[in-house]
Design an enzyme around this catalytic site. Structure first.
Site, PDB file in Angstrom:
ATOM      1  CE  LYS A   9      -3.803  -2.408   2.350  1.00  0.00           C
ATOM      2  NZ  LYS A   9      -4.597  -2.520   3.602  1.00  0.00           N
ATOM      3  CE1 TYR A  49      -9.105  -3.552   0.525  1.00  0.00           C
ATOM      4  CE2 TYR A  49      -8.291  -1.567  -0.531  1.00  0.00           C
ATOM      5  CZ  TYR A  49      -8.067  -2.689   0.247  1.00  0.00           C
ATOM      6  OH  TYR A  49      -6.810  -2.955   0.740  1.00  0.00           O
ATOM      7  CG  PHE A  57     -13.263   1.118   7.328  1.00  0.00           C
ATOM      8  CD1 PHE A  57     -12.698   0.516   6.218  1.00  0.00           C
ATOM      9  CD2 PHE A  57     -13.902   0.310   8.264  1.00  0.00           C
ATOM     10  CE1 PHE A  57     -12.747  -0.852   6.022  1.00  0.00           C
ATOM     11  CE2 PHE A  57     -13.969  -1.077   8.068  1.00  0.00           C
ATOM     12  CZ  PHE A  57     -13.385  -1.651   6.944  1.00  0.00           C
ATOM     13  NE  ARG A  85      -5.567 -12.627   5.028  1.00  0.00           N
ATOM     14  CZ  ARG A  85      -6.340 -11.539   5.083  1.00  0.00           C
ATOM     15  NH1 ARG A  85      -6.208 -10.592   4.161  1.00  0.00           N
ATOM     16  NH2 ARG A  85      -7.236 -11.393   6.030  1.00  0.00           N
ATOM     17  CB  THR A  91      -6.886  -6.834   9.524  1.00  0.00           C
ATOM     18  OG1 THR A  91      -7.151  -7.956   8.685  1.00  0.00           O
ATOM     19  CG2 THR A  91      -7.357  -5.567   8.842  1.00  0.00           C
ATOM     20  NE  ARG A 102      -1.897  -5.789   7.214  1.00  0.00           N
ATOM     21  CZ  ARG A 102      -2.957  -6.423   6.730  1.00  0.00           C
ATOM     22  NH1 ARG A 102      -3.466  -7.461   7.376  1.00  0.00           N
ATOM     23  NH2 ARG A 102      -3.510  -6.023   5.608  1.00  0.00           N
ATOM     24  CG  ASN A 112      -3.452  -2.543   7.108  1.00  0.00           C
ATOM     25  OD1 ASN A 112      -3.409  -2.001   6.008  1.00  0.00           O
ATOM     26  ND2 ASN A 112      -4.392  -3.402   7.445  1.00  0.00           N
ATOM     27  CG  HIS A 115      -4.755  -6.487  -0.299  1.00  0.00           C
ATOM     28  ND1 HIS A 115      -5.945  -6.762   0.322  1.00  0.00           N
ATOM     29  CD2 HIS A 115      -4.740  -7.230  -1.440  1.00  0.00           C
ATOM     30  CE1 HIS A 115      -6.633  -7.631  -0.431  1.00  0.00           C
ATOM     31  NE2 HIS A 115      -5.925  -7.922  -1.498  1.00  0.00           N
ATOM     32  CD  GLU A 126      -8.083  -9.523  -3.774  1.00  0.00           C
ATOM     33  OE1 GLU A 126      -6.911  -9.879  -3.511  1.00  0.00           O
ATOM     34  OE2 GLU A 126      -8.915  -9.230  -2.884  1.00  0.00           O
TER      35      GLU A 126
END
Ligand code: RTP
Length: 149
Positions: A9, A49, A57, A85, A91, A102, A112, A115, A126
């Site tokens: 990100k 998203y 949010f 993950r 998250t 993270r 964070n 993704h 995706e």
């Protein structure tokens, strides 16, 4: 073999974490099958998203994702979705274990760093969105050193 979509990100890019993040996936034994350094349009971020569009949010999340360039990647390997993950961590960074991306580099859920697809099915979706021409066909010659063939 299984593939996942991973995105560094804008905060991860701005903070100079690209090399470290790629290195963690490479050292694990996963194969980089696609990579783009790009700015994301608002409508594209909203599409990525879309499942979260009802969340309070959502608008801030979209602003965050379009606030600077991102690194979009496809990684391949055995159980790469779940293991990816785990490498990324929870998250909410305060719940992410030390040693995860993270857990090591983030404080706020809204900053964070990275993704990762949360299921094989979403990974396919995706990858299709971000890499419409498909990932590369490149094959690593390290394969027998990583997998029992
Ligand atoms: P990601 O899709 O980015 O990998 O994150 P995730 O699956 O771990 O979490 P998800 O629930 O899908 O949320 C997507 C991203 O939205 C931001 N978020 N902000 N302000 C908030 O309360 C909040 N909650 C989530 C995070 O950047 C999260 O990664």
């Amino acid at each position: 073999m299984e593939q996942t979509f991973i995105m560094i990100k804008p905060d991860g890019v701005q903070r100079g974490l690209i090399g470290d993040i790629i290195s963690r996936f490479e050292k694990k034994g996963f194969y980089l099958k696609g990579m783009k350094f790009m700015n994301v349009e608002r409508s594209f971020a909203q599409k990525h998203y879309a499942d979260l569009s009802a969340q309070p949010f959502f608008a801030k999340l979209v602003e965050y994702i379009i606030s600077g360039p991102v690194v979009a990647m496809v990684w391949e390997g055995k159980d790469v979705v779940l293991t990816g993950r785990r490498i990324i961590g929870a998250t909410r960074p305060w719940e992410a274990a030390p040693g995860t991306i993270r857990g090591d580099y983030a404080v706020e859920v809204s900053r964070n760093v990275i993704h990762g697809s949360d299921s094989v099915e979403n990974g396919k979706k995706e990858i299709g969105l971000w890499f419409p021409d498909g990932p590369s066909e490149w094959k690593s010659n390290l394969h027998p050193w990583i997998y029992e063939v």
